[in-house]
Scaffold this motif. Structure first.
Motif, PDB file in Angstrom:
ATOM      1  N   ASN A  57      28.656 -36.678 -56.253  1.00 55.44           N
ATOM      2  CA  ASN A  57      27.335 -35.531 -56.225  1.00 55.44           C
ATOM      3  C   ASN A  57      27.158 -34.993 -57.413  1.00 55.44           C
ATOM      4  N   ILE A  58      26.068 -35.006 -57.817  1.00 57.48           N
ATOM      5  CA  ILE A  58      25.612 -34.345 -59.119  1.00 57.48           C
ATOM      6  C   ILE A  58      24.841 -32.779 -58.560  1.00 57.48           C
ATOM      7  N   ILE A  59      25.131 -31.777 -58.904  1.00 55.99           N
ATOM      8  CA  ILE A  59      24.376 -30.405 -58.584  1.00 55.99           C
ATOM      9  C   ILE A  59      23.677 -30.024 -60.024  1.00 55.99           C
ATOM     10  N   CYS A  60      22.593 -29.940 -60.042  1.00 58.04           N
ATOM     11  CA  CYS A  60      21.853 -29.713 -61.342  1.00 58.04           C
ATOM     12  C   CYS A  60      21.244 -28.222 -61.101  1.00 58.04           C
ATOM     13  N   PHE A  61      21.282 -27.453 -62.145  1.00 61.45           N
ATOM     14  CA  PHE A  61      20.632 -26.118 -61.986  1.00 61.45           C
ATOM     15  C   PHE A  61      19.604 -26.201 -63.450  1.00 61.45           C
ATOM     16  N   ARG A  62      19.278 -27.393 -63.711  1.00 59.32           N
ATOM     17  CA  ARG A  62      18.022 -27.726 -64.656  1.00 59.32           C
ATOM     18  C   ARG A  62      17.394 -28.616 -63.990  1.00 59.32           C
TER      19      ARG A  62
END
Length: 334
Positions: A44-49
C-alpha cells in the motif's frame, strides 16, 4: 533509506509526503511492493501529495506505458462489485459470494469430483479477493459471510485439501493442472490456540453448561489447518474442565503431561534410542521444524539386525510419519 536499496519484504505500507518522480519514485514505491508470498502480493502506498501523473510517467518510462493496470491495484469498488477488462467481465467479491451461497449452501454435501473441484476454484478465488480487499477500510463490515459461515466453508475447503493433497505438503498446493489450494491465505485468517483457550474460559465461566461455546470451539478448530492436528488434545482438555479448573495453568500442565506420555509411547513402540530421540525432538521444537533428511533420523533408529531381514527404509518412513504427527500436534504449544 528508502531510495538506497533498503529491502524489507514484510513491509506493507509506505507513507509518502514528498514530490517524487522517475527512478526515485519507482525505487521508493518498490520498497513496499516486494512480493513475499501469496498473502503479501502487493503493498500500500499512501500519498499526501498528488503523484498520479508522476506515477503514470514513471511506469511508462521504466516499463510498459500500458502496464498501469498491472502495477497499480484497481479500486475497492472494482474488486468488490466486479469490472470489465479486455471485453470480459471479472467477477467481484460480492458476486462470488452470491455464487458460493447459491451453489454450495452449508449443510449440503458436495458430491462428485467435478463439483468438488469447482468449489475449490471458487473458494480459492474468494480467498484471493478477500486478501486484496482487507487492504481497504471500506471492506470492514461488508464481508457478507459471518465469521461462523466463513469457518464452515474453510472447514470444507480444508477437508478437500486433505482429500486431494499429495504426500508432499506445501503452502500452496498444485494437486494437478486444474486444482490449486491457497493454504497460505487460509493460515492468514485462521484462529490460534489463544482464541480457543478464551472460549474454553467462557465455557468454564458458564459452569461447563453452555453447549453453544463447545460448538463454537469445534467450528473454530475444524476451520484451522494448524489446530486440526491438535483437535484430540483440545477435546481431551475440555473433557477435564470443571468448576475448579484454572484454564491457562491447567492447559500448560495438561499439554506437558500428554507430550511426555505420547513421546514415551512412541519411543517404546518404535524401539527408538531414548536419549537421542529426546534430543532430536527438543532441537526440532527449538528450530521450529522437524528435519527428515540427512542422518538425524538414522541416529535415533534401533540398530539394524546384523542378519538382515526387515525393510529398514520402510521402518524409517514409518518412524518419520509418526514423528511428524507428534511434532505437528505439539508445535506452538511447548
Amino acid at each position: 533509506m528508502f531510495l538506497t536499496g533498503f529491502d524489507a519484504t514484510t513491509l506493507n505500507t509506505l507513507w509518502v509526503d514528498k514530490n517524487l518522480k522517475h527512478h526515485g519514485l519507482i525505487q521508493a514505491f518498490s520498497r513496499t511492493n516486494r512480493i513475499l508470498n501469496s498473502v503479501k502480493t502487493f503493498g500500500n502506498i499512501i500519498c499526501f501529495r498528488n503523484l498520479k501523473k508522476a506515477t503514470d510517467d514513471a511506469i511508462a518510462l521504466f516499463g510498459d506505458r500500458e502496464a498501469g493496470g498491472i502495477v497499480l491495484l484497481k479500486t475497492y469498488d472494482d474488486y468488490y462489485n466486479g469490472y470489465e477488462q479486455d471485453g470480459k467481465h471479472k467477477s467481484g467479491y460480492k458476486e462470488l459470494i452470491e455464487r458460493l451461497l447459491a451453489e454450495y449452501p452449508l449443510g449440503v454435501a458436495i458430491l462428485g469430483e467435478t463439483a468438488k473441484k469447482a468449489f475449490i476454484a471458487l473458494f480459492g478465488a474468494i480467498l484471493r479477493l478477500r486478501n486484496i480487499l482487507t487492504a481497504f477500510d471500506d471492506f470492514a463490515g461488508n464481508e457478507i459471510l459471518s465469521d461462523r459461515d466463513l469457518q464452515d466453508y474453510q472447514s470444507l475447503y480444508i477437508d478437500l485439501y486433505q482429500e486431494f493433497r499429495p504426500k508432499d505438503d506445501g503452502d500452496k498446493e498444485n494437486i494437478n493442472d486444474d486444482i490449486v489450494f491457497e493454504m497460505e491465505l487460509i493460515k492468514q485468517i485462521e484462529v490460534n490456540i489463544d482464541y480457543i483457550l478464551m472460549l474454553v474460559a467462557q465455557y468454564h465461566e458458564s459452569n461447563c453448561t453452555d453447549k453453544e461455546i463447545l460448538a463454537a470451539i469445534d467450528k473454530a478448530v475444524n476451520s484451522s489447518i494448524e489446530l486440526r492436528s491438535k483437535k484430540e488434545l483440545i477435546k481431551g482438555f475440555i473433557a477435564r474442565v470443571n468448576t475448579s479448573t484454572q484454564v491457562d495453568d491447567d492447559w500448560r500442565k495438561f499439554v506437558a503431561e500428554q507430550k511426555e506420555a505420547d513421546l514415551a509411547t512412541l519411543i517404546i513402540d518404535e524401539k527408538l534410542k531414548e536419549n537421542e530421540t529426546r534430543r532430536f525432538i527438543d532441537n526440532s521444537f527449538r528450530d521450529g521444524a522437524l528435519k527428515t533428511t540427512g542422518t538425524d533420523i538414522d541416529k535415533i533408529l534401533p540398530p539394524a539386525s546384523r542378519f538382515g531381514g526387515g525393510n529398514r527404509q520402510e521402518k524409517k518412513q514409518g518412524v518419520i510419519a509418526k514423528l511428524l504427527g507428534f511434532f505437528e500436534k505439539y508445535l506452538g504449544l511447548v
